[in-house]
Design an enzyme around this catalytic site. Structure first.
Site, short mmCIF file in Angstrom:
data_model
loop_
_atom_site.label_atom_id
_atom_site.label_comp_id
_atom_site.label_asym_id
_atom_site.label_seq_id
_atom_site.Cartn_x
_atom_site.Cartn_y
_atom_site.Cartn_z
CG ASP A 110 40.10 45.17 32.57
OD1 ASP A 110 40.62 46.49 32.71
OD2 ASP A 110 41.41 44.04 32.68
CE LYS B 127 47.03 49.57 33.93
NZ LYS B 127 46.80 48.44 35.38
CE LYS C 189 47.15 40.74 33.01
NZ LYS C 189 46.14 41.11 33.26
CB SER D 215 40.80 44.76 37.06
OG SER D 215 41.16 45.30 35.68
CD GLU E 278 44.72 45.01 26.49
OE1 GLU E 278 45.23 45.58 27.19
OE2 GLU E 278 45.10 43.76 27.57
N1 PSU Z 1 46.74 40.96 29.53
C1 PSU Z 1 48.45 40.79 29.50
N2 PSU Z 1 48.33 42.02 29.54
C2 PSU Z 1 48.26 43.00 30.58
C3 PSU Z 1 47.08 43.09 30.69
C4 PSU Z 1 46.40 41.90 29.95
O1 PSU Z 1 49.02 39.89 29.05
O2 PSU Z 1 48.99 43.54 30.92
C5 PSU Z 1 46.18 44.54 30.63
C6 PSU Z 1 44.80 44.84 30.10
O3 PSU Z 1 45.31 45.98 29.93
C7 PSU Z 1 43.99 44.43 31.81
C8 PSU Z 1 45.78 45.47 32.65
O4 PSU Z 1 43.23 45.40 31.75
O5 PSU Z 1 46.00 44.35 32.06
C9 PSU Z 1 44.89 44.90 33.82
O6 PSU Z 1 44.84 45.56 34.27
P1 PSU Z 1 44.65 46.58 36.37
O7 PSU Z 1 44.81 45.24 37.21
O8 PSU Z 1 44.99 47.65 36.50
O9 PSU Z 1 43.14 46.65 35.98
MN MN Z 2 43.98 47.87 40.28
#
Ligand code: PSU
Ligand code: MN
Length: 307
Positions: free
Chosen positions: A146, A90, A163, A144, A29
């Site tokens: 995701d 993003k 995370k 997310s 990504e």
């Molecule tokens: N993994 C990492 N660092 C990141 C991400 C993943 O080590 O920054 C990113 C990915 O693109 C994932 C995003 O989809 O963080 C999650 O963002 P959000 O919580 O806004 O969906």
């Molecule tokens: Mn979010």
């Protein structure tokens, strides 16, 4: 390749040749490059990860939106653009049409990268950590996209668990509801990004890339649609003890709240703030875990291609 997207999809010659031969390809990504780490560490990470995949015998395909096209396989100069440029969108899946019509460079999240990988015919994707259910979800409902994508797109994502900034038990529940198999690699507990272990038991455990490839093959053979989360613990020598990282996360969450950080800015803010609080330790850990995931991704892609 799905026909309707053909006009929007640009696959690099290297990736196209690998796909044509049925050779192993690993998707990567770009949000992690543009919004997950600062320059120049992000560029070192992005090119280092590609090198690891090549050395292992697979082809890397870093994905982003550029000049109004979904690009699969960024050239070195393009990687550098996503690493250096400040004004990069993003893009999650729902943002892709906007990124296409405005022709602005857009870094793709796990969700958007999965979808584009699937359009190109790539089934394995390595990243750092997938997004999930944020702490305080009962007031913010920050979950997310995701997770939604993992529930519907046939791409396996190799991640160091989820995370640690998230509500991990709630994230596990959301993954289960979405029908996403969660496979811990060589461990019984669900890894927590900066740490090898969490308090959560992993739903499934497999101990080799060959077994993971066999699992994925069976899942998709049965037309059980959607992805899988392959949870790969950070290498022990790079892990940050839970006591240290826990405090840094608490502080970063408080700071985010005080500054009213919301929506897609939350994850980039928290990751950046934790790097500051840990004086760079979390950045080193993040880079190490991505590289470790890239290697496992290559091994799984190779095992899957030989089936
Ligand atoms: N993994 C990492 N660092 C990141 C991400 C993943 O080590 O920054 C990113 C990915 O693109 C994932 C995003 O989809 O963080 C999650 O963002 P959000 O919580 O806004 O969906
Ligand atoms: Mn979010």
């Amino acid at each position: 390749m799905t026909a309707p997207a053909a006009q929007d999809l640009v696959i690099s010659p290297e990736v196209a040749a690998a796909l044509k031969d049925g050779a192993p390809v690993v998707a990567l990504e770009s949000t992690i490059i543009s919004h997950g780490m600062a320059y120049p560490a992000n560029l070192e990470m992005a090119s280092g990860v590609e090198a690891i995949i090549r050395d292992a015998g697979a082809t890397p395909a870093t994905i982003a939106v550029l000049n109004g096209k979904l690009k699969v396989g960024l050239e070195p100069g393009e990687l550098e653009l996503f690493a250096r440029e400040k004004d990069v969108l993003k893009a999650s899946t729902h943002d892709l049409p906007y990124a296409l019509i405005t022709k602005r460079p857009a870094a793709t999240t796990v969700a958007a990268t999965m979808r584009i990988a699937a359009m190109a015919g790539i089934r394995i994707f390595a990243t750092g950590g997938v997004g999930g259910v944020h702490r305080g979800w009962n007031t913010s409902l920050d979950i997310s996209a995701d997770i939604t994508e993992l529930g519907r797109t046939n791409v396996a994502v190799i991640s160091a668990g989820a995370k640690a900034i998230l509500d991990l038990p709630a994230t596990m529940e959301a993954l289960e509801t979405a029908g996403v198999p969660v496979i811990a690699y060589g461990t019984d507990t669900f890894p927590a990004f900066y740490s090898r272990e969490s308090d959560l038991k992993a739903p499934l455990r497999l101990d080799s890339a060959a077994d993971i490839a066999a699992f994925l093959d069976a899942k998709w053979r049965l037309d059980l649609r959607g992805g899988a989360l392959i949870a790969n613990p950070i290498p022990a020598e790079h892990e940050i003890p839970a006591a240290i990282i826990g405090g840094a996360i608490e502080t970063a969450l408080r700071d985010a709240k005080a500054q009213n950080i919301a929506a897609k800015a939350v994850t980039p803010y928290l990751l950046g703030r934790i790097v500051e609080i840990t004086a760079g330790k979390s950045l080193a850990a993040n880079i190490a875990l991505v590289k470790n995931n890239a290697l496992l991704g290559a091994e799984i892609a190779i095992a899957l291609a030989s089936r």
